[in-house]
Design a protein around this motif. Structure first.
Motif, PDB file in Angstrom:
ATOM      1  N   UNK A 183       5.674   1.542   5.558  1.00  0.00           N
ATOM      2  CA  UNK A 183       4.748   0.727   7.306  1.00  0.00           C
ATOM      3  C   UNK A 183       3.580   1.757   6.376  1.00  0.00           C
ATOM      4  N   UNK A 184       2.908  -0.277   6.246  1.00  0.00           N
ATOM      5  CA  UNK A 184       1.690   0.077   5.416  1.00  0.00           C
ATOM      6  C   UNK A 184       0.212   0.098   5.880  1.00  0.00           C
ATOM      7  N   UNK A 185      -1.240   0.774   5.735  1.00  0.00           N
ATOM      8  CA  UNK A 185      -2.055   0.570   6.782  1.00  0.00           C
ATOM      9  C   UNK A 185      -3.092   1.736   5.877  1.00  0.00           C
ATOM     10  N   UNK A 186      -3.763   0.494   5.159  1.00  0.00           N
ATOM     11  CA  UNK A 186      -5.269   0.676   4.250  1.00  0.00           C
ATOM     12  C   UNK A 186      -6.153   1.629   5.430  1.00  0.00           C
ATOM     13  N   UNK A 187      -6.081   1.980   5.309  1.00  0.00           N
ATOM     14  CA  UNK A 187      -7.320   3.553   5.912  1.00  0.00           C
ATOM     15  C   UNK A 187      -7.097   4.422   6.164  1.00  0.00           C
TER      16      UNK A 187
END
Length: 223
Positions: A183-187
Protein backbone atom coordinates in the motif's frame (compact mmCIF):
# COMPACT_ATOMS: atom_id res chain seq x y z
CA UNK A 1 -13.99 -15.22 -12.19
CA UNK A 2 -10.33 -15.90 -12.87
CA UNK A 3 -7.55 -15.64 -10.30
CA UNK A 4 -6.31 -12.52 -12.11
CA UNK A 5 -9.75 -10.93 -11.74
CA UNK A 6 -9.83 -11.83 -8.04
CA UNK A 7 -6.37 -10.35 -7.50
CA UNK A 8 -7.56 -7.21 -9.33
CA UNK A 9 -10.35 -6.94 -6.74
CA UNK A 10 -7.76 -7.23 -4.00
CA UNK A 11 -5.68 -4.51 -5.69
CA UNK A 12 -8.73 -2.24 -5.80
CA UNK A 13 -9.39 -2.85 -2.11
CA UNK A 14 -5.80 -1.92 -1.29
CA UNK A 15 -6.01 1.28 -3.30
CA UNK A 16 -9.26 2.23 -1.59
CA UNK A 17 -8.03 1.57 1.95
CA UNK A 18 -4.46 2.90 1.67
CA UNK A 19 -5.11 6.58 2.40
CA UNK A 20 -7.52 6.06 5.32
CA UNK A 21 -5.32 3.31 6.78
CA UNK A 22 -2.13 5.38 6.86
CA UNK A 23 -4.02 8.25 8.48
CA UNK A 24 -5.51 5.87 11.05
CA UNK A 25 -2.08 4.37 11.86
CA UNK A 26 -0.55 7.79 12.39
CA UNK A 27 -3.49 8.85 14.57
CA UNK A 28 -3.48 5.62 16.61
CA UNK A 29 0.24 5.89 17.30
CA UNK A 30 -0.37 8.95 19.48
CA UNK A 31 -2.46 7.08 22.05
CA UNK A 32 -0.54 3.81 21.76
CA UNK A 33 2.77 5.56 22.45
CA UNK A 34 1.21 7.46 25.35
CA UNK A 35 0.07 4.22 26.98
CA UNK A 36 3.41 2.51 26.43
CA UNK A 37 5.32 5.48 27.83
CA UNK A 38 3.05 5.64 30.87
CA UNK A 39 4.04 2.04 31.61
CA UNK A 40 7.71 2.73 30.95
CA UNK A 41 7.54 0.04 28.27
CA UNK A 42 9.07 1.02 24.91
CA UNK A 43 6.65 -0.07 22.20
CA UNK A 44 9.03 -1.98 19.98
CA UNK A 45 10.27 -4.14 22.88
CA UNK A 46 6.70 -5.09 23.79
CA UNK A 47 5.32 -5.58 20.28
CA UNK A 48 2.46 -7.87 21.32
CA UNK A 49 1.06 -5.15 23.59
CA UNK A 50 1.80 -2.26 21.24
CA UNK A 51 0.15 -3.94 18.25
CA UNK A 52 -2.98 -4.65 20.31
CA UNK A 53 -3.16 -1.01 21.37
CA UNK A 54 -2.71 0.08 17.75
CA UNK A 55 -5.56 -2.14 16.53
CA UNK A 56 -7.81 -0.87 19.31
CA UNK A 57 -7.21 2.74 18.37
CA UNK A 58 -7.40 2.14 14.62
CA UNK A 59 -10.87 0.68 15.28
CA UNK A 60 -11.76 3.80 17.28
CA UNK A 61 -10.56 6.01 14.43
CA UNK A 62 -12.76 4.28 11.86
CA UNK A 63 -15.71 4.00 14.22
CA UNK A 64 -15.62 7.78 14.60
CA UNK A 65 -14.78 8.74 11.01
CA UNK A 66 -16.10 5.83 8.99
CA UNK A 67 -14.64 3.57 6.33
CA UNK A 68 -14.95 4.08 2.56
CA UNK A 69 -18.38 3.25 1.15
CA UNK A 70 -19.16 -0.45 1.14
CA UNK A 71 -16.77 -1.34 3.97
CA UNK A 72 -17.66 -2.31 7.54
CA UNK A 73 -15.70 -2.91 10.74
CA UNK A 74 -15.43 -6.55 11.77
CA UNK A 75 -13.54 -8.77 14.17
CA UNK A 76 -13.98 -9.24 17.91
CA UNK A 77 -12.52 -6.23 19.78
CA UNK A 78 -12.62 -8.24 23.03
CA UNK A 79 -9.73 -10.31 21.67
CA UNK A 80 -7.13 -7.61 22.27
CA UNK A 81 -8.51 -5.36 19.60
CA UNK A 82 -8.97 -7.95 16.83
CA UNK A 83 -9.74 -5.89 13.75
CA UNK A 84 -11.07 -6.69 10.30
CA UNK A 85 -12.33 -4.63 7.39
CA UNK A 86 -15.27 -6.35 5.71
CA UNK A 87 -16.76 -5.72 2.26
CA UNK A 88 -19.96 -7.84 2.24
CA UNK A 89 -20.79 -7.18 -1.41
CA UNK A 90 -17.58 -8.95 -2.44
CA UNK A 91 -17.35 -11.39 0.46
CA UNK A 92 -13.95 -9.98 1.35
CA UNK A 93 -12.40 -9.70 4.83
CA UNK A 94 -9.10 -8.02 5.62
CA UNK A 95 -7.54 -8.83 9.00
CA UNK A 96 -5.22 -6.13 10.40
CA UNK A 97 -1.99 -7.36 12.03
CA UNK A 98 1.52 -6.09 12.51
CA UNK A 99 4.34 -7.52 10.40
CA UNK A 100 5.97 -10.44 12.21
CA UNK A 101 9.51 -10.06 13.52
CA UNK A 102 9.95 -13.80 13.98
CA UNK A 103 8.95 -15.31 10.63
CA UNK A 104 11.49 -15.01 7.85
CA UNK A 105 9.26 -13.10 5.42
CA UNK A 106 7.28 -10.97 7.87
CA UNK A 107 3.97 -12.79 7.39
CA UNK A 108 2.59 -13.95 10.77
CA UNK A 109 2.08 -17.67 11.23
CA UNK A 110 -1.45 -18.74 12.09
CA UNK A 111 -0.39 -20.06 15.49
CA UNK A 112 -2.45 -22.56 17.48
CA UNK A 113 -5.89 -21.20 16.60
CA UNK A 114 -7.89 -23.64 14.47
CA UNK A 115 -9.88 -20.82 12.90
CA UNK A 116 -6.70 -18.96 11.93
CA UNK A 117 -5.11 -22.14 10.55
CA UNK A 118 -8.17 -22.74 8.39
CA UNK A 119 -8.17 -19.15 7.19
CA UNK A 120 -4.42 -19.02 6.46
CA UNK A 121 -4.57 -22.26 4.47
CA UNK A 122 -7.65 -21.49 2.38
CA UNK A 123 -7.33 -20.78 -1.31
CA UNK A 124 -9.15 -17.80 -2.82
CA UNK A 125 -12.68 -18.68 -3.94
CA UNK A 126 -13.26 -17.45 -7.47
CA UNK A 127 -16.91 -16.52 -6.98
CA UNK A 128 -18.98 -14.00 -8.88
CA UNK A 129 -20.73 -10.93 -7.43
CA UNK A 130 -23.65 -13.08 -6.26
CA UNK A 131 -21.33 -15.29 -4.22
CA UNK A 132 -21.57 -18.31 -6.53
CA UNK A 133 -18.47 -20.20 -7.56
CA UNK A 134 -18.49 -20.10 -11.35
CA UNK A 135 -16.59 -23.35 -11.59
CA UNK A 136 -18.88 -25.51 -9.45
CA UNK A 137 -22.04 -23.41 -9.35
CA UNK A 138 -22.05 -23.79 -5.56
CA UNK A 139 -22.80 -20.85 -3.31
CA UNK A 140 -19.87 -19.66 -1.19
CA UNK A 141 -20.64 -19.46 2.52
CA UNK A 142 -17.45 -17.82 3.76
CA UNK A 143 -15.40 -14.75 2.90
CA UNK A 144 -12.04 -14.57 1.22
CA UNK A 145 -9.64 -13.29 3.85
CA UNK A 146 -6.49 -11.24 3.34
CA UNK A 147 -4.02 -9.89 5.88
CA UNK A 148 -3.23 -6.18 6.07
CA UNK A 149 0.23 -6.12 7.62
CA UNK A 150 1.62 -2.83 8.89
CA UNK A 151 5.06 -1.92 10.12
CA UNK A 152 7.00 1.15 11.22
CA UNK A 153 10.57 2.21 10.50
CA UNK A 154 12.15 5.26 12.14
CA UNK A 155 13.47 6.47 8.78
CA UNK A 156 10.86 5.26 6.30
CA UNK A 157 7.75 5.73 8.47
CA UNK A 158 4.72 3.47 8.22
CA UNK A 159 4.41 0.78 5.61
CA UNK A 160 1.58 -1.64 4.90
CA UNK A 161 0.79 -4.44 2.49
CA UNK A 162 -2.00 -6.84 1.65
CA UNK A 163 -1.09 -10.53 1.72
CA UNK A 164 -3.00 -13.75 1.05
CA UNK A 165 -1.27 -16.64 2.88
CA UNK A 166 -1.74 -20.16 1.53
CA UNK A 167 -0.51 -22.10 4.57
CA UNK A 168 -0.58 -21.70 8.37
CA UNK A 169 3.22 -21.52 8.51
CA UNK A 170 5.44 -22.12 11.51
CA UNK A 171 7.04 -20.00 14.20
CA UNK A 172 10.39 -18.66 12.93
CA UNK A 173 9.70 -20.20 9.54
CA UNK A 174 8.40 -18.87 6.22
CA UNK A 175 4.67 -18.39 5.62
CA UNK A 176 4.02 -18.93 1.92
CA UNK A 177 1.55 -16.70 0.09
CA UNK A 178 0.22 -16.26 -3.44
CA UNK A 179 -0.54 -12.55 -3.34
CA UNK A 180 1.21 -9.50 -1.87
CA UNK A 181 0.65 -5.83 -2.64
CA UNK A 182 2.32 -2.83 -1.03
CA UNK A 183 0.00 0.00 0.00
CA UNK A 184 1.58 3.25 -1.12
CA UNK A 185 0.89 6.80 -0.02
CA UNK A 186 3.38 9.61 -0.65
CA UNK A 187 2.49 11.61 2.42
CA UNK A 188 3.86 12.70 5.78
CA UNK A 189 0.88 10.84 7.24
CA UNK A 190 3.19 7.83 7.18
CA UNK A 191 5.21 9.36 10.01
CA UNK A 192 4.49 8.14 13.51
CA UNK A 193 2.96 10.78 15.72
CA UNK A 194 4.50 10.97 19.15
CA UNK A 195 2.45 11.85 22.19
CA UNK A 196 3.25 15.20 23.78
CA UNK A 197 2.37 15.06 27.50
CA UNK A 198 -0.29 17.35 28.85
CA UNK A 199 -0.86 17.36 32.59
CA UNK A 200 -4.59 17.95 32.06
CA UNK A 201 -5.03 14.75 30.05
CA UNK A 202 -5.66 11.29 31.41
CA UNK A 203 -5.40 8.05 29.46
CA UNK A 204 -7.13 4.80 30.28
CA UNK A 205 -4.65 1.93 30.35
CA UNK A 206 -5.84 -1.07 28.36
CA UNK A 207 -5.54 -4.36 30.24
CA UNK A 208 -4.48 -7.07 27.79
CA UNK A 209 -5.67 -10.65 28.17
CA UNK A 210 -2.54 -12.46 27.02
CA UNK A 211 -4.30 -15.79 26.51
CA UNK A 212 -6.80 -14.20 24.12
CA UNK A 213 -4.35 -11.93 22.36
CA UNK A 214 -4.56 -11.96 18.58
CA UNK A 215 -0.78 -11.92 18.28
CA UNK A 216 0.30 -14.06 21.19
CA UNK A 217 0.41 -17.30 19.19
CA UNK A 218 3.26 -15.69 17.26
CA UNK A 219 5.22 -15.03 20.44
CA UNK A 220 5.82 -11.70 22.14
CA UNK A 221 7.05 -10.11 18.93
CA UNK A 222 4.16 -11.50 16.96
CA UNK A 223 2.21 -9.74 14.28
Amino acid sequence: MTREEMFARCDAAGTELAGPMFEALADASVTANAVMESRRAPGWKNAWLFSGLMRTDVRRYFRERGLPDGWELGGNPERSGQLKFVRPSERLEIRVLKESRVTKNGVPAAGASRARKDSWGRELDLFDAAGVDRGSGVGVVHHNELLLLWNYDEEAGFSARLVHPIEPGKYRGVVRYDYSRELVLGSTLQEMRRYEPDASEEYQIMEVDIEADEDFSEGAAGA
